[in-house]
Design a protein around this motif. Structure first.
Motif: not given
Lengths: 135, 515
Positions: B142, B145, B174, B495, B499
């Motif tokens: 993160w 991101t 991920s 996620i 990203d």
């Protein structure tokens, strides 16, 4: 409405967390340092290592604010049941070669170690021995 | 495809939308692309492809082994894997190649799941950040991101993955593996699960075999399951649970379905809010989410009650003593003779032992071995070790009382805050950090209870916040059903595959960070 009250209640009740500061520092005498290093077969390395133990002891001392009169020690959460026991017969094995391959030093089917029955050297000599052994 | 849940990808295989080898290649590519996260210690690429090809043949013949056939998974590097090195992120085992599979690994392979690699961790699982291993720290996915970059500023330092199973959590988050095994002794699966925004499940003590898991604290260790949904965790649980003849501490699994109920009615559910968990240091964001989810339960008709666990506050200190004592005993096996690192010092057996251990262990491990030996000294044994065992009983009795009073699940935060920046986290020593980080998760280990961290929301810094549900012993299936209900209410953003995963230019991953 209930939830809101509950949260307000929690806010009032919240207390400061456990303090790790105890008034008297733990002192480890030099002969105990030596004994621990011999028992544990690891060294404190630096003064910080020793301070780390002193802090760990002070932290553990907080246990003694809890009254445990009449309480039995608990070894395992499975204490209330009989655990599985297999028959006392060999079901596998025959993998000696495979296991010996994992060792750095073997002769035939033996693990090889340096001469035994020699106590660890004294503190100073020990420190220099370890200093020279850094990877 | 990479962002799917395990169940969705299993369906995609059967419908022929993708093949196991294609998916395996995609995951291997993504592992390369996300290498800077340092989530894996070993990537098993060739072996993975071979396994994927075998799976593909089964699927083509229409005889898949089950819902996990062809599904990529990752394993924390403290589970033994046959012919694949298993390091525990320690110099002590950096070249150790086990001749056998841990039971939980074998069970996944038997189902046709595809091993992608071994994940990074704190050395011997001692830590709460995945910053204290011999292979460098794990970076939280993160950190790279859009939400974090926007809210925390473009120059913001990367944040930790949590620990000690940080590599496993980062792998699932991920999108390089659909499920991962972690281990959980004080929160080591749930903590990184919360910080990386994935479902992290610690089953009831004894439900999953520990044969082949390199032990930390035998009386508390359990294998943990990290997935992208509670339903996936349930599928994996049903595969892994049950008695293992190689682990005498396993207990028979209660009969339950792999699938969670589609409709779960919370109107008959009583949710306990332990007042002692309202700790200082709890971030306002996390507190707000805790309150919000309690409201969601109440609005849906569940009974939400304040409960008290008066001895839980002593859990961390109690754990500190029991953990160090068991660590001292467990680490005694590493002496350089049968496996692992061996020093070249050969003046005497004792000297060889001492230098091997000096060279092989980091400061954290050495420190715990020394204090463990101190607590176990003849003159200290009653004063510290037995005292801690008594306090443990009081902590367990609190839970027993609460569940006997009609409470079904407890709702708490998983961690005090969202993920810390690496630079901030490493300011404190390992012991202090572990004491802070494990405060909400540790009591479940003390009592052997099942607990699951469910990703709930993003914080004001754009980082995941997880909440924890704890249940009665062996009530794991219902606990996951509650987790699934909660997961569907909160709408946590997963996620994105697109990203920004650009390589971070900083070099701090090479800094040795032993506390």
């Amino acid at each position: 409405e209930f939830i809101r009250k509950l949260w307000e209640g929690l806010l009032v009740q919240s207390k400061p967390p456990l303090t790790s500061h105890f008034p008297f520092p733990a002192q480890i005498p030099p002969d105990l340092v030596d004994k621990l290093e011999r028992l544990a077969l690891v060294d404190f390395r630096t003064k910080q290592g020793l301070e780390c133990l002193e802090k760990a002891i002070r932290f553990a001392d907080q246990l003694h604010v809890v009254d445990t009169t009449g309480i039995e020690p608990m070894d395992s959460v499975l204490e209330d049941r009989a655990l599985y026991l297999r028959e006392d017969t060999a079901v596998d094995g025959g993998c000696a070669e495979e296991l010996l391959k994992l060792s750095r030093k073997t002769v035939e089917e033996y693990f090889v170690v340096p001469p035994g029955n020699i106590p660890l050297p004294k503190k100073e000599e020990r420190s220099s021995m370890l200093k020279h052994s850094e990877l | 495809m990479l962002g799917l849940t395990l169940k969705e990808v299993s369906l995609a295989f059967r419908e022929g939308r993708i093949s196991p080898t294609e998916l395996c290649r995609k995951c291997l590519n993504r592992i390369k692309k996300t290498q800077h996260l340092n989530a894996y210690i070993t990537v098993t690429d060739e072996l993975s492809l071979t396994q994927a090809q075998e799976s593909e043949r089964r699927l083509q013949r229409g005889v898949p082994k089950g819902p996990l056939d062809g599904v990529p998974f990752a394993v924390k590097d403290n589970f033994c894997t046959k012919n694949v090195r298993t390091t525990c992120a320690s110099r002590m085992l950096k070249d150790y190649v086990p001749p056998f599979n841990a039971t939980v690994v074998q069970k996944l392979l038997d189902q046709g799941a595809v091993l992608m690699g071994k994940t990074n961790m704190d050395e011997f699982a001692m830590g709460a950040g995945s910053t204290d291993g011999a292979f460098g720290p794990v970076k939280n996915p993160w950190s790279y991101t859009e939400p974090y970059r926007t809210l925390a500023g473009p120059e913001a330092d990367w944040v930790i993955a949590g620990g000690s199973s940080g590599g496993s959590a980062a792998a699932v988050a991920s999108l390089t593996s659909y499920l991962a095994l972690g281990s959980d002794t004080g929160g080591s699966t749930r903590n990184p699960g919360a910080l990386c925004g994935v479902v992290a499940f610690k089953p009831t003590y004894g439900l999953l075999s520990r044969h082949g898991l390199i032990p930390l604290v035998n009386s508390m260790d359990v294998p943990g399951i990290l997935t992208r949904s509670a339903g996936d965790a349930s599928v994996v649980l049903s595969v892994l649970q049950g008695v293992d003849v190689r682990d005498s501490t396993t207990v028979p699994a209660p009969s339950s379905h792999a699938e969670l109920p589609e409709e779960f009615d919370v109107r008959n559910l009583c949710v306990g809010i332990p007042k002692e968990y309202h700790a200082l240091g709890l971030s306002p964001d996390t507190r707000a989410q805790w309150s919000r989810v309690a409201d969601l339960f109440e609005a849906a008709g569940a009974r939400v009650e304040q409960v008290s666990l008066p001895h839980t506050q002593h859990s961390i200190v109690c754990y500190h003593v029991l953990c160090h004592a068991e660590v001292a005993s467990n680490m005694a096996r590493f002496d350089g003779v049968e496996y692992g690192h061996r020093s070249s010092m050969d003046s005497s057996t004792e000297a060889m032992y001492a230098t091997t251990r000096h060279e092989g262990f980091n400061d954290v491990v050495r420190g715990r071995v020394l204090s463990g030996n101190y607590f176990l000294l003849k003159q200290n044994y009653q004063h510290y070790f037995v005292k801690a065992q008594k306090v443990r009983r009081l902590i367990c009795d609190d839970f027993r009382r609460v569940f006997a009073s009609g409470v079904d699940v407890l709702l708490t935060p998983t961690t005090l805050t969202d993920a810390a920046r690496y630079g901030d986290f490493t300011q404190e020593d390992n012991r202090t950090r572990s004491a802070q980080e494990d405060v909400f998760t540790q009591p479940a280990n003390m009592s052997g209870l099942p607990a699951v961290s469910v990703p709930t929301a993003l914080s004001s810094r754009g980082l995941p916040i997880g909440l924890q549900l704890m249940g009665k012993a062996l009530d794991d299936h219902r606990l996951l059903a509650v987790a699934q209900w909660m997961e569907r209410q909160v709408g946590f953003p997963s996620i994105g595959v697109h990203d920004d995963y650009r390589q971070c230019s900083d070099t701090s991953s090479t800094v040795q960070t032993s506390a």
